[in-house]
Design an enzyme around this catalytic site. Structure first.
Site, short mmCIF file in Angstrom:
data_model
loop_
_atom_site.label_atom_id
_atom_site.label_comp_id
_atom_site.label_asym_id
_atom_site.label_seq_id
_atom_site.Cartn_x
_atom_site.Cartn_y
_atom_site.Cartn_z
N GLU A 239 68.98 37.81 46.18
CA GLU A 239 69.85 38.23 47.27
C GLU A 239 69.49 37.53 48.59
O GLU A 239 70.23 37.62 49.56
CB GLU A 239 69.79 39.75 47.45
CG GLU A 239 70.49 40.53 46.36
CD GLU A 239 69.82 40.40 45.00
OE1 GLU A 239 68.57 40.34 44.95
OE2 GLU A 239 70.54 40.34 43.99
N ASP B 53 76.41 40.28 39.86
CA ASP B 53 75.02 40.71 39.99
C ASP B 53 74.52 41.35 38.70
O ASP B 53 73.73 42.29 38.72
CB ASP B 53 74.82 41.66 41.18
CG ASP B 53 73.36 41.96 41.46
OD1 ASP B 53 72.52 41.09 41.21
OD2 ASP B 53 73.05 43.09 41.90
#
Length: 575
Positions: free
Chosen positions: A193, A306
């Protein structure tokens, strides 16, 4: 000034108790390859990743007599995600905030506590730790400031410290337990991230010297680089492409092949890095001598959800046409359960897959290759708002599945009936700063209207490829790893009611439960001392589990938070 680059000792080992500790038995390659049933020498119990204990004193018939033997507070809050690792009378527990605790496994007496200072300004998203590794007379632990430390198992004193990455420059941090193979300590960082390019490194277990490095995102000219943009706006996407290493791998001892799970792509929006993006969301087969990639399987190409594939598959044998066939089995974050074939060289071939939760993204799966096709409206894109299921936390998040060779069943901690809405944006990459391509304050979780449950456990016959039983939790997600035993039992926590439970592994019947002070998101373990079997688990709610709990208060009226604070619990049959 770089942290711990000037020789400053910012770590502390504190000895406790006055009595001399028990003799420590050196951990060898041979012991790791074939662990004694009475010890729990690695996070999943064995190299195959089974999370299975061969001990059978505690059974379906007497588990109701299970009672706490001792408990100890860790004096640390936040999410405790590391199992109790046991070698003889020594128990080691890693906690959030860079600490390791050692106990007498029989009595709970504190032996030592290691603390490593967390540097100011570190931007780790998850300040947790998923366990230690053992080899020789050392305990190995990785820290969120991206360092790897060898500790003397008897005293907790530092033996050596090695840098895995420079957190100030790369934004990498480590939550993973290390894996020790052939005298090498192997670990990699988290941080997709933050735009980290994933890798694993191997260090000499005796000296801490770097042996090899293997990136999960290939550089231009390396095999797989053609699956990344070659020109245009995103031609340098590989430099910060994600594929980080959230969890340790598994190891095929007979053929000397490591299997490692690779995380999500970065940024999350796949249209900002068009292509298949090897080896994101994949399992890698690695040569332990040099880290060479000898095989791979990608669960979904151009990951845009994700859906990290951070858990390495369990090594099993399938019954097929009257023969035993070496294989891999894995319940993935994308909500599909995969049957894969493996050979002695590390080649991985797709065999079969089936959804174990609702997936609105996959339109179909190629029956020969396992490559999915996508529903266009469920692919997050830059400048658009898109909803997909399961949410980014997936059908199964990081917690361990378990395989029981006696029942032939795989046990999956799962979550269903939840979805995610993302609005894609372009974010600049600034070290230590969120740059996933979505606003961190706009992770819009939703749940199915009038859902009957979210979390639960599924049991699957790996040969018949069918579900045997399932347990569901109407008022909780499941954040807990599973352990199963030769006594026909399955142990699990993971729920917001703070319970630790034992189920019949064949039927799924709940046989025993015990309330702990906090919720359990760590894997259970089992060990034996002087002929007596013990069950250990660490209680300590936090990180994503606590964040989701707050979301569920608004979505479903659940209690806002679960009490935090870590504690170690050890159980045995009453005399």
């Amino acid at each position: 000034m770089k942290y711990l680059k000037m020789g400053l000792a910012l770590a502390l080992a504190v000895a406790s108790g006055s009595a001399a500790a028990a003799k420590y038995e050196t951990v060898t390659d041979a012991r790791l390859a074939k662990p004694e049933p009475g010890n729990w020498l690695m996070t999943r119990g064995n190299y195959a990743g089974w999370s299975y204990s061969p001990l059978d004193e505690i059974t379906t018939k007497n588990v109701k007599k299970l009672r706490p033997v001792w408990a100890a507070a860790t004096n640390v809050d936040s999410g405790h995600e590391a199992p109790a690792i046991v070698n003889g009378r020594y128990m080691f527990v890693a906690t959030p905030r860079n600490q390791v605790l050692a106990f007498d496994a029989k009595t709970g007496r504190s032996l030592w506590r290691y603390e490593r200072e967390v540097p100011m300004g570190l931007g780790a998203l998850h300040r947790t730790n998923r366990g230690v590794a053992l080899w020789g007379d050392n305990v190995y632990v990785a820290s969120i400031d991206c360092m790897l430390t060898a500790l003397d198992a008897k005293t907790g004193e530092e033996v050596w410290v090695a840098e895995v990455c420079d957190w100030e420059e790369t934004s990498g941090y480590i939550t993973s337990a290390p894996l020790v193979v052939q005298g090498k300590v192997i670990v990699g960082p988290s941080g997709g991230e933050f735009g980290v390019r994933g890798f694993v490194k191997a260090f000499d277990a005796e000296t801490g010297e770097l042996v090899w490095t293997r990136h999960s995102v290939p550089a231009p000219g390396e095999p797989g680089s053609e699956t990344w943009p070659q020109e245009g706006q995103w031609k340098d996407a590989w430099k910060h492409g994600g594929g980080t290493m959230w969890m340790p791998g598994n190891y095929d001892v007979a053929n000397e092949v490591i299997y490692w799970g690779v995380g999500n792509g970065a940024p999350w929006l796949g249209d900002q890095r068009p292509g298949d993006n090897l080896y994101v969301a994949s399992t890698l087969a690695l040569d332990p001598d040099n880290g060479e990639i000898v095989g791979h399987f990608q669960y979904h190409w151009n990951d845009s959800w994700d859906w990290a594939a951070m858990n390495a598959p369990s090594l099993v044998e399938f019954d097929r046409d009257g023969k035993k066939v070496p294989g891999l089995i894995s319940a993935q974050r994308n909500g599909y359960l995969y049957w894969l074939d493996r050979d002695a060289k590390g080649n991985i071939d797709y065999e079969h897959s089936v959804p174990f939760v609702n997936n609105t993204v996959f339109k179909s799966i190629d029956p020969k290759t396992g490559r999915p096709s996508y529903n266009e409206g469920a692919i997050p894109k830059t400048g658009e708002s898109v909803t997909y299921c399961p949410s980014l936390w997936g059908g199964k998040n990081w917690p361990f599945q378990a395989y029981n060779p006696d029942t032939g069943a795989l046990y999956i901690p799962f979550n269903d009936n939840h979805c995610m809405t993302l609005f894609g944006i372009i974010q600049p990459r600034i070290p230590g700063t969120w740059s996933a391509g979505v606003d961190i304050n706009r992770l819009d979780l939703s749940v199915k209207e009038d859902f009957e449950y979210i979390g639960g456990i599924q049991a699957w016959d790996i040969n018949k490829r069918e579900e045997i039983w399932r347990e569901t939790y109407p008022h909780s997600w499941n954040w807990g790893s599973i352990m199963t035993t030769a006594g026909g039992l399955l142990f699990a926590g993971g729920t917001n009611d703070r319970m630790f439970r034992a189920y019949d592994a064949e039927s799924g019947e709940l046989l025993w439960e015990f309330p702990t002070p906090s919720g359990i998101i760590s894997p259970p373990s089992s060990f034996e001392i002087e002929g007596k079997q013990y069950i250990a688990v660490v209680s300590g709610w936090g990180v994503d589990a606590q964040w989701i709990q707050g979301k569920m208060e608004k979505l479903a009226g659940w209690e806002k938070a679960v009490p935090e604070g870590g504690s170690v619990w050890v159980f045995a049959l009453e005399d």
